[in-house]
Design a protein around this motif. Structure first.
Motif, PDB file in Angstrom:
ATOM      1  N   UNK A   1      -0.962 -14.249 -52.435  1.00  0.00           N
ATOM      2  CA  UNK A   1      -0.507 -13.277 -53.430  1.00  0.00           C
ATOM      3  C   UNK A   1       0.177 -13.964 -54.608  1.00  0.00           C
ATOM      4  N   UNK A   2       0.816 -15.110 -54.356  1.00  0.00           N
ATOM      5  CA  UNK A   2       1.508 -15.833 -55.428  1.00  0.00           C
ATOM      6  C   UNK A   2       0.541 -16.657 -56.270  1.00  0.00           C
ATOM      7  N   UNK A   3      -0.416 -17.308 -55.625  1.00  0.00           N
ATOM      8  CA  UNK A   3      -1.287 -18.254 -56.316  1.00  0.00           C
ATOM      9  C   UNK A   3      -2.464 -17.605 -57.031  1.00  0.00           C
ATOM     10  N   UNK A   4      -2.897 -16.447 -56.580  1.00  0.00           N
ATOM     11  CA  UNK A   4      -4.103 -15.835 -57.136  1.00  0.00           C
ATOM     12  C   UNK A   4      -3.750 -14.676 -58.067  1.00  0.00           C
ATOM     13  N   UNK A   5      -4.710 -14.216 -58.861  1.00  0.00           N
ATOM     14  CA  UNK A   5      -4.480 -13.029 -59.699  1.00  0.00           C
ATOM     15  C   UNK A   5      -4.170 -11.806 -58.831  1.00  0.00           C
ATOM     16  N   UNK A   6      -3.567 -10.787 -59.437  1.00  0.00           N
ATOM     17  CA  UNK A   6      -3.169  -9.610 -58.658  1.00  0.00           C
ATOM     18  C   UNK A   6      -4.329  -8.680 -58.335  1.00  0.00           C
ATOM     19  N   UNK A   7      -5.311  -9.205 -57.618  1.00  0.00           N
ATOM     20  CA  UNK A   7      -6.401  -8.351 -57.165  1.00  0.00           C
ATOM     21  C   UNK A   7      -6.648  -8.646 -55.696  1.00  0.00           C
TER      22      UNK A   7
ATOM     23  N   UNK B   1      -7.580 -18.573 -65.477  1.00  0.00           N
ATOM     24  CA  UNK B   1      -7.971 -17.932 -64.223  1.00  0.00           C
ATOM     25  C   UNK B   1      -8.816 -18.884 -63.370  1.00  0.00           C
ATOM     26  N   UNK B   2      -9.825 -19.523 -63.998  1.00  0.00           N
ATOM     27  CA  UNK B   2     -10.688 -20.449 -63.271  1.00  0.00           C
ATOM     28  C   UNK B   2      -9.887 -21.616 -62.715  1.00  0.00           C
ATOM     29  N   UNK B   3      -9.009 -22.196 -63.526  1.00  0.00           N
ATOM     30  CA  UNK B   3      -8.216 -23.353 -63.085  1.00  0.00           C
ATOM     31  C   UNK B   3      -7.275 -22.971 -61.960  1.00  0.00           C
ATOM     32  N   UNK B   4      -6.667 -21.798 -62.057  1.00  0.00           N
ATOM     33  CA  UNK B   4      -5.751 -21.345 -60.998  1.00  0.00           C
ATOM     34  C   UNK B   4      -6.487 -21.190 -59.678  1.00  0.00           C
ATOM     35  N   UNK B   5      -7.661 -20.577 -59.715  1.00  0.00           N
ATOM     36  CA  UNK B   5      -8.429 -20.385 -58.484  1.00  0.00           C
ATOM     37  C   UNK B   5      -8.897 -21.713 -57.907  1.00  0.00           C
ATOM     38  N   UNK B   6      -9.386 -22.613 -58.763  1.00  0.00           N
ATOM     39  CA  UNK B   6      -9.865 -23.906 -58.262  1.00  0.00           C
ATOM     40  C   UNK B   6      -8.729 -24.715 -57.654  1.00  0.00           C
ATOM     41  N   UNK B   7      -7.586 -24.767 -58.328  1.00  0.00           N
ATOM     42  CA  UNK B   7      -6.449 -25.510 -57.786  1.00  0.00           C
ATOM     43  C   UNK B   7      -5.941 -24.887 -56.492  1.00  0.00           C
ATOM     44  N   UNK B   8      -5.884 -23.562 -56.453  1.00  0.00           N
ATOM     45  CA  UNK B   8      -5.388 -22.881 -55.252  1.00  0.00           C
ATOM     46  C   UNK B   8      -6.282 -23.171 -54.053  1.00  0.00           C
ATOM     47  N   UNK B   9      -7.575 -22.978 -54.228  1.00  0.00           N
ATOM     48  CA  UNK B   9      -8.502 -23.217 -53.119  1.00  0.00           C
ATOM     49  C   UNK B   9      -8.590 -24.706 -52.791  1.00  0.00           C
ATOM     50  N   UNK B  10      -8.573 -25.556 -53.825  1.00  0.00           N
ATOM     51  CA  UNK B  10      -8.646 -26.990 -53.572  1.00  0.00           C
ATOM     52  C   UNK B  10      -7.464 -27.494 -52.771  1.00  0.00           C
ATOM     53  N   UNK B  11      -6.262 -27.006 -53.083  1.00  0.00           N
ATOM     54  CA  UNK B  11      -5.073 -27.424 -52.335  1.00  0.00           C
ATOM     55  C   UNK B  11      -5.069 -26.844 -50.924  1.00  0.00           C
ATOM     56  N   UNK B  12      -5.483 -25.594 -50.784  1.00  0.00           N
ATOM     57  CA  UNK B  12      -5.514 -24.985 -49.457  1.00  0.00           C
ATOM     58  C   UNK B  12      -6.494 -25.724 -48.544  1.00  0.00           C
TER      59      UNK B  12
END
Length: 279
Positions: free
Chosen positions: A225-231, A177-188
Motif C-alpha cells: 500500500x505504501x510503495x504502489x499507487x492507490x489502486x 509510476x513506471x519507475x515506482x512499480x519497477x523499483x518496488x517489484x525489483x526490491x521485493x
C-alpha cells in the motif's frame, strides 16, 4: 574454525590503509565511469526508451476498447519533458551499469573474504540482478497495463454524457509510476536472496521465518500500500508475490540449514575416523 591456510591467505591479502584507499578510488572510478557512459547512452535514446515504456499504456487502451492508433501524453511546463528524459537516463544508466558496479564492489571486498565465503557469495551476485529483471518484466508485461486499464476505466467519455472526462497523463507522472512499480517489484524480488544470505551467516532460521509468517502477510499488504499507487490491482499484485517469495525464502533457508548439518556431520565423521586411526 578457519583453517591455517585460510588464515595465511588473508594475511597475504592484507594491505596498508593507503593501499585500500587507492583500491577504493579505482573501483569508484570504474563504477562512476560505467554509470556515466550508460547515462549518456540512455539520454541519447531517451525518447525511444520512453516510447518503449508507453507500450503497456497502449495495451491498456486496447483492453479498455479505446483507439490505439496513438496515445496522448502531455507536459505542462517547458522543461518538464527534458528533466523527464534526464530522470529516465539516470534510471536506465543505473540499471545498465549495475553489473559493473556490483563487480567492482565484489572485487573490492573479495580480498577480505575466505575462499569458501567467495564461493558462497558469487551465486547471490548473479541471482540478484536476474530476480530484479524478473520483477521488472512482470511490471512491464502485466501490472502496468492492468494499472493503466484500471485508471482508464474511470474515464467519462462518449456521446451519452454532457461532461467529458478523459485521462491525459503527464510524461513525468507516467515515468514516475513506471519507475515506482519497477523499483518496488525489483526490491521485493530480492527477498529470497536476503533471507538466504541471513540464513547462511546464522542471523535467521527457517523456524523464525515460519513463526513470523502471519505477521509477514500483514506487512506485505502494508508495504504494498505504501510503495504502489492507490489502486487495488497494483497493491494486491505486489503483496501476493511478496508472500510467495517469502515462502521461497523459507525453503531456501531450510536448504541452507540442511546443507550446514550435512557438512557438520561429514566433518564429525572425518574427525572421529581420524581419531580412530590415530588410536
Amino acid at each position: 574454525m578457519r583453517a591455517p591456510d585460510e588464515e595465511e591467505e588473508i594475511e597475504k591479502s592484507a594491505a596498508p590503509l593507503i593501499e585500500h584507499l587507492i583500491e577504493l578510488r579505482q573501483r569508484l572510478i570504474w563504477a562512476i565511469g560505467a554509470f556515466f557512459v550508460a547515462f549518456l547512452v540512455c539520454f541519447y535514446f531517451a525518447k525511444q526508451i520512453f516510447n518503449l515504456l508507453v507500450i503497456p499504456f497502449k495495451w491498456a487502451t486496447d483492453w479498455a476498447g479505446l483507439p490505439t492508433d496513438k496515445v496522448d501524453l502531455i507536459y505542462t511546463a517547458p522543461q518538464e519533458f527534458f528533466f523527464t528524459q534526464i530522470k529516465l537516463a539516470m534510471f536506465g544508466g543505473l540499471v545498465l551499469a549495475f553489473p559493473m558496479i556490483a563487480t567492482q564492489i565484489y572485487k573490492f571486498v573479495a580480498p577480505g573474504l575466505y575462499r569458501n565465503e567467495r564461493r558462497a557469495f558469487l551465486p547471490f551476485l548473479i541471482a540478484s540482478p536476474i530476480l530484479f529483471l524478473i520483477g521488472a518484466a512482470l511490471v512491464y508485461f502485466f501490472f502496468t497495463p492492468m494499472v493503466m486499464w484500471f485508471f482508464l476505466s474511470m474515464q467519462q467519455v462518449g456521446p451519452d454524457t454532457d461532461v467529458q472526462i478523459s485521462l491525459l497523463p503527464k510524461v513525468s507522472e507516467y515515468l514516475g509510476l513506471i519507475m515506482t512499480l519497477i523499483l518496488s517489484f525489483g526490491l521485493v524480488f530480492q527477498l529470497p536472496v536476503v533471507t538466504t544470505l541471513l540464513a547462511r551467516v546464522g542471523l535467521l532460521s527457517s523456524e523464525a521465518l515460519v513463526s513470523k509468517r502471519k505477521v509477514m502477510i500483514v506487512v506485505a499488504f502494508v508495504v504494498a500500500a505504501v510503495l504502489t499507487p492507490p489502486d487495488p490491482i497494483s497493491q494486491i499484485g505486489l503483496a501476493l508475490p511478496t508472500i510467495l517469495l517469502y515462502e521461497i525464502g523459507i525453503w531456501c533457508a531450510r536448504m541452507v540449514e540442511r546443507k550446514r548439518e550435512e557438512e557438520a556431520q561429514a566433518a564429525a565423521n572425518a574427525s572421529s575416523g581420524a581419531d580412530g586411526a590415530a588410536s
